[in-house]
Design a protein around this motif. Structure first.
Motif, PDB file in Angstrom:
ATOM      1  N   SER A 144       8.864 -33.409  34.236  1.00  0.00           N
ATOM      2  CA  SER A 144      10.380 -32.745  34.378  1.00  0.00           C
ATOM      3  C   SER A 144      11.146 -33.319  34.597  1.00  0.00           C
ATOM      4  CB  SER A 144       9.725 -31.894  35.728  1.00  0.00           C
ATOM      5  OG  SER A 144       8.518 -31.010  35.685  1.00  0.00           O
ATOM      6  N   ALA A 145      11.029 -34.820  35.357  1.00  0.00           N
ATOM      7  CA  ALA A 145      12.694 -34.980  35.302  1.00  0.00           C
ATOM      8  C   ALA A 145      13.475 -35.235  34.168  1.00  0.00           C
ATOM      9  CB  ALA A 145      12.803 -36.560  35.906  1.00  0.00           C
ATOM     10  N   THR A 146      12.102 -36.276  33.122  1.00  0.00           N
ATOM     11  CA  THR A 146      12.669 -36.697  31.494  1.00  0.00           C
ATOM     12  C   THR A 146      12.989 -34.934  30.989  1.00  0.00           C
ATOM     13  OG1 THR A 146      11.215 -38.744  31.973  1.00  0.00           O
ATOM     14  CG2 THR A 146      11.527 -37.699  29.999  1.00  0.00           C
ATOM     15  N   THR A 147      12.122 -34.161  31.174  1.00  0.00           N
ATOM     16  CA  THR A 147      12.662 -33.425  30.479  1.00  0.00           C
ATOM     17  C   THR A 147      14.241 -32.568  30.297  1.00  0.00           C
ATOM     18  OG1 THR A 147      10.542 -32.193  30.269  1.00  0.00           O
ATOM     19  CG2 THR A 147      12.459 -31.149  29.998  1.00  0.00           C
ATOM     20  N   TRP A 148      14.179 -33.221  32.230  1.00  0.00           N
ATOM     21  CA  TRP A 148      15.565 -32.172  32.306  1.00  0.00           C
ATOM     22  C   TRP A 148      16.930 -33.238  31.952  1.00  0.00           C
ATOM     23  CZ3 TRP A 148      17.628 -27.697  34.168  1.00  0.00           C
ATOM     24  CH2 TRP A 148      16.663 -26.968  34.804  1.00  0.00           C
ATOM     25  N   ALA A 149      16.985 -34.663  32.145  1.00  0.00           N
ATOM     26  CA  ALA A 149      17.418 -35.924  31.261  1.00  0.00           C
ATOM     27  C   ALA A 149      17.939 -35.302  30.295  1.00  0.00           C
ATOM     28  CB  ALA A 149      16.709 -37.060  32.326  1.00  0.00           C
ATOM     29  N   LEU A 150      16.846 -34.885  29.130  1.00  0.00           N
ATOM     30  CA  LEU A 150      17.294 -35.396  28.119  1.00  0.00           C
ATOM     31  C   LEU A 150      17.619 -33.984  26.982  1.00  0.00           C
ATOM     32  CD1 LEU A 150      13.080 -35.755  26.460  1.00  0.00           C
ATOM     33  CD2 LEU A 150      15.099 -37.408  26.350  1.00  0.00           C
ATOM     34  N   VAL A 151      17.278 -33.056  28.079  1.00  0.00           N
ATOM     35  CA  VAL A 151      17.842 -32.008  27.712  1.00  0.00           C
ATOM     36  C   VAL A 151      19.978 -32.320  27.746  1.00  0.00           C
ATOM     37  CG1 VAL A 151      18.267 -29.058  28.496  1.00  0.00           C
ATOM     38  CG2 VAL A 151      15.860 -30.635  28.135  1.00  0.00           C
ATOM     39  N   ILE A 152      19.390 -32.205  29.334  1.00  0.00           N
ATOM     40  CA  ILE A 152      20.875 -32.837  29.742  1.00  0.00           C
ATOM     41  C   ILE A 152      21.941 -33.301  28.826  1.00  0.00           C
ATOM     42  CG2 ILE A 152      22.750 -33.698  31.210  1.00  0.00           C
ATOM     43  CD1 ILE A 152      20.869 -32.994  33.137  1.00  0.00           C
ATOM     44  N   LEU A 153      21.413 -35.075  27.898  1.00  0.00           N
ATOM     45  CA  LEU A 153      21.911 -36.079  27.298  1.00  0.00           C
ATOM     46  C   LEU A 153      22.152 -34.709  26.045  1.00  0.00           C
ATOM     47  CD1 LEU A 153      20.024 -39.184  27.509  1.00  0.00           C
ATOM     48  CD2 LEU A 153      22.095 -38.220  29.246  1.00  0.00           C
ATOM     49  N   GLN A 154      21.112 -34.156  25.382  1.00  0.00           N
ATOM     50  CA  GLN A 154      21.300 -33.509  24.266  1.00  0.00           C
ATOM     51  C   GLN A 154      22.450 -32.422  24.062  1.00  0.00           C
ATOM     52  OE1 GLN A 154      17.486 -31.916  23.750  1.00  0.00           O
ATOM     53  NE2 GLN A 154      17.451 -33.000  21.729  1.00  0.00           N
ATOM     54  N   LEU A 155      22.567 -31.926  25.735  1.00  0.00           N
ATOM     55  CA  LEU A 155      23.717 -30.631  25.612  1.00  0.00           C
ATOM     56  C   LEU A 155      24.889 -31.498  26.198  1.00  0.00           C
ATOM     57  CD1 LEU A 155      21.441 -27.708  26.248  1.00  0.00           C
ATOM     58  CD2 LEU A 155      22.200 -28.152  23.863  1.00  0.00           C
ATOM     59  N   LEU A 156      25.067 -32.534  26.717  1.00  0.00           N
ATOM     60  CA  LEU A 156      26.327 -33.298  26.734  1.00  0.00           C
ATOM     61  C   LEU A 156      27.663 -32.432  26.022  1.00  0.00           C
ATOM     62  CD1 LEU A 156      26.046 -36.480  28.634  1.00  0.00           C
ATOM     63  CD2 LEU A 156      27.154 -34.082  29.262  1.00  0.00           C
ATOM     64  N   PRO A 157      27.307 -32.700  24.298  1.00  0.00           N
ATOM     65  CA  PRO A 157      28.517 -32.846  23.393  1.00  0.00           C
ATOM     66  C   PRO A 157      29.062 -30.970  23.336  1.00  0.00           C
ATOM     67  CG  PRO A 157      26.658 -33.638  22.634  1.00  0.00           C
ATOM     68  CD  PRO A 157      26.101 -33.489  23.455  1.00  0.00           C
ATOM     69  N   THR A 158      27.808 -30.208  24.090  1.00  0.00           N
ATOM     70  CA  THR A 158      28.568 -28.339  23.676  1.00  0.00           C
ATOM     71  C   THR A 158      29.476 -28.543  24.951  1.00  0.00           C
ATOM     72  OG1 THR A 158      26.852 -28.218  25.490  1.00  0.00           O
ATOM     73  CG2 THR A 158      26.012 -27.456  23.675  1.00  0.00           C
ATOM     74  N   LEU A 159      29.627 -29.584  26.557  1.00  0.00           N
ATOM     75  CA  LEU A 159      30.741 -28.918  27.134  1.00  0.00           C
ATOM     76  C   LEU A 159      32.534 -29.920  26.089  1.00  0.00           C
ATOM     77  CD1 LEU A 159      28.969 -30.966  29.597  1.00  0.00           C
ATOM     78  CD2 LEU A 159      29.843 -28.324  29.375  1.00  0.00           C
ATOM     79  N   ALA A 160      31.589 -30.404  24.703  1.00  0.00           N
ATOM     80  CA  ALA A 160      33.278 -30.625  24.466  1.00  0.00           C
ATOM     81  C   ALA A 160      33.495 -29.947  23.086  1.00  0.00           C
ATOM     82  CB  ALA A 160      33.439 -31.915  24.009  1.00  0.00           C
ATOM     83  N   PHE A 161      32.923 -29.070  22.919  1.00  0.00           N
ATOM     84  CA  PHE A 161      32.424 -28.017  21.706  1.00  0.00           C
ATOM     85  C   PHE A 161      33.297 -26.904  22.156  1.00  0.00           C
ATOM     86  CE2 PHE A 161      29.999 -31.438  19.283  1.00  0.00           C
ATOM     87  CZ  PHE A 161      30.488 -31.141  17.408  1.00  0.00           C
ATOM     88  N   SER A 162      32.786 -26.457  22.848  1.00  0.00           N
ATOM     89  CA  SER A 162      32.847 -25.131  23.932  1.00  0.00           C
ATOM     90  C   SER A 162      34.202 -24.817  24.598  1.00  0.00           C
ATOM     91  CB  SER A 162      31.703 -24.208  24.343  1.00  0.00           C
ATOM     92  OG  SER A 162      30.842 -24.304  23.497  1.00  0.00           O
ATOM     93  N   HIS A 163      34.890 -23.852  24.512  1.00  0.00           N
ATOM     94  CA  HIS A 163      36.400 -24.119  25.162  1.00  0.00           C
ATOM     95  C   HIS A 163      37.041 -22.775  24.718  1.00  0.00           C
ATOM     96  CE1 HIS A 163      39.077 -24.847  21.193  1.00  0.00           C
ATOM     97  NE2 HIS A 163      38.041 -25.405  21.232  1.00  0.00           N
ATOM     98  N   THR A 164      37.744 -23.192  24.860  1.00  0.00           N
ATOM     99  CA  THR A 164      38.240 -20.908  25.652  1.00  0.00           C
ATOM    100  C   THR A 164      39.757 -22.032  24.481  1.00  0.00           C
ATOM    101  OG1 THR A 164      40.396 -21.819  27.287  1.00  0.00           O
ATOM    102  CG2 THR A 164      38.538 -20.637  27.518  1.00  0.00           C
ATOM    103  N   ASP A 165      40.169 -20.631  23.394  1.00  0.00           N
ATOM    104  CA  ASP A 165      41.380 -20.354  22.949  1.00  0.00           C
ATOM    105  C   ASP A 165      42.101 -18.648  22.760  1.00  0.00           C
ATOM    106  OD1 ASP A 165      43.717 -21.412  21.169  1.00  0.00           O
ATOM    107  OD2 ASP A 165      41.837 -21.988  19.803  1.00  0.00           O
ATOM    108  N   TYR A 166      43.074 -18.947  22.562  1.00  0.00           N
ATOM    109  CA  TYR A 166      44.006 -17.294  22.234  1.00  0.00           C
ATOM    110  C   TYR A 166      43.795 -17.538  21.094  1.00  0.00           C
ATOM    111  CZ  TYR A 166      46.059 -17.254  27.147  1.00  0.00           C
ATOM    112  OH  TYR A 166      46.074 -17.366  28.699  1.00  0.00           O
ATOM    113  N   VAL A 167      43.849 -16.077  20.371  1.00  0.00           N
ATOM    114  CA  VAL A 167      43.209 -15.293  19.267  1.00  0.00           C
ATOM    115  C   VAL A 167      43.205 -13.825  19.591  1.00  0.00           C
ATOM    116  CG1 VAL A 167      41.758 -14.509  17.543  1.00  0.00           C
ATOM    117  CG2 VAL A 167      41.028 -16.976  18.649  1.00  0.00           C
ATOM    118  N   ASN A 168      44.548 -13.428  18.597  1.00  0.00           N
ATOM    119  CA  ASN A 168      45.504 -11.763  18.384  1.00  0.00           C
ATOM    120  C   ASN A 168      45.640 -12.163  19.866  1.00  0.00           C
ATOM    121  OD1 ASN A 168      44.743 -11.641  16.019  1.00  0.00           O
ATOM    122  ND2 ASN A 168      42.962 -10.620  16.651  1.00  0.00           N
ATOM    123  N   GLY A 169      46.109 -12.826  20.412  1.00  0.00           N
ATOM    124  CA  GLY A 169      46.936 -13.087  21.964  1.00  0.00           C
ATOM    125  C   GLY A 169      46.179 -12.473  22.864  1.00  0.00           C
ATOM    126  N   GLN A 170      44.635 -13.001  23.158  1.00  0.00           N
ATOM    127  CA  GLN A 170      44.003 -12.670  24.157  1.00  0.00           C
ATOM    128  C   GLN A 170      42.888 -13.619  24.358  1.00  0.00           C
ATOM    129  OE1 GLN A 170      41.175  -8.667  23.984  1.00  0.00           O
ATOM    130  NE2 GLN A 170      39.920 -10.178  22.509  1.00  0.00           N
TER     131      GLN A 170
END
Length: 338
Positions: A144-170
């Motif tokens: 279970s601990a290894t699963t959580w570690a692998l998942v977090i390592l795999q998904l760290l890039p999503t913290l950089a890719f996902s973000h907010t932005d303004y489109v059509n004023g919102q």
């Protein structure tokens, strides 16, 4: 009407697509999932904590599965509000990244934990004696601990890719990433699909194929008994149903959408179809949060019996002695079905 960027990194070409359906479909589906998944997963965690003296390997994996579900379910109110406001994200940058991260954490964490459960069941059916040193609580905790570690390592890039932005004023919160970063996200998304979905699916398929071959043999039935055989069959059917209903359609739709957006083709109609298919299946994959607790209770008959006894006990309310949960003499506590 919304402007859909076909491939902003190569050519500035846009499709115009009506997404009015999202204002009804997404809040409705996410609300249903929230109402069902929150009490179901909460009940499993409460029941496991209070009424299971010693957790088995399967219980350890399944409780981790419920934790992953709850972390995601608690983010659903933010999505319900956002899509009710026509994609406007009022919660800031940090919550945007966190909500998207927890969605994929739940998705790929669930798949890997189901893989652990399948491998554990495979070893118990096909190699019951040789695998005894590996089917221990310590190994389940390590898995279970290894699963959580692998998942977090795999998904760290999503913290950089996902973000907010303004489109059509919102302000909006990108589910994947902004158009200017899509080429990099495409490569990451396809690798994530292979490592987080395709490879675990192959492992599960191989395990279950070997289990089915072993279970149909008469000597296996004599060795394992009808109860263990029925439990293994239930696990196979439930996990296969989860993949068929939730994970496979989502990854097909998502991969199709990523590929169509990445290709230089200017087929606007195809891109619209791919976008709609992905956005329709995106909330449906979260239905696994409602089905995972069913796996917990159906994977073992004792879980169901103890839960029904506890519910019956709570319905009665108080014991004949007049004080709930207590015996009339000696201060002893009467705990039902522990």
């Amino acid at each position: 009407m919304k402007k859909l960027d076909m491939n902003a990194s190569k050519e500035q070409s846009f499709c115009y697509l009506s997404e009015d359906y999202k204002q009804i479909y997404l809040p409705l589906t996410y609300s249903i999932i929230f109402v069902l998944a929150l009490p179901l997963n909460g009940t499993v965690l409460w029941f496991s904590w209070h009424h299971t003296k010693r957790w088995s390997c399967a219980t350890i994996y399944l409780v981790n599965l419920m934790v992953a579900d709850l972390l995601y379910v608690l983010t659903l109110p933010f999505l319900i509000i956002t899509y009710s406001l026509d994609d406007r994200w009022p919660f800031g940058e940090l919550l945007c990244r966190l909500v998207r991260f927890l969605f994929y954490t739940n998705l790929y964490g669930s798949i890997l934990l189901l893989t652990c459960i399948s491998v554990h069941r495979f070893l118990g059916v096909c190699h019951p004696l040789r695998s005894l040193p590996y089917r221990t609580r310590q190994h389940a905790l390590m898995g279970s601990a290894t699963t959580w570690a692998l998942v977090i390592l795999q998904l760290l890039p999503t913290l950089a890719f996902s973000h907010t932005d303004y489109v059509n004023g919102q302000m909006i919160c990108y589910d994947m990433t902004s158009p200017r970063n899509f080429d990099q996200y495409f490569a990451y998304g396809m690798v994530l699909t292979m490592s987080g979905f395709v490879f675990p699916s192959v492992v599960i398929l191989v395990c279950y194929s070997l289990m089915v071959r072993s279970l149909i043999k008469s000597e296996t039935l004599e060795r394992t008994g009808s109860t263990a055989r029925a439990k293994s069959i239930r696990t196979i059917l439930l996990v296969c149903s989860l993949f068929t209903l939730c994970y496979v359609p989502f990854h097909i739709a998502r991969s199709f959408y990523l590929i169509i957006r990445f290709l230089p083709s200017q087929n606007c109609q195809l891109l619209i179809v791919a976008s709609m298919a992905y956005k329709i299946w995106r909330p449906l994959v979260s239905m696994s949060s409602c089905l995972n607790p069913v796996l917990y209770f159906l994977s073992g008959g004792n879980n169901r019996i103890r839960l029904f006894q506890e519910l019956r006990h709570n319905k009665v309310g108080k014991h004949p002695a007049g004080a709930e949960g207590k015996m009339p003499r000696g201060g002893q506590i009467w705990v039902l079905s522990r």
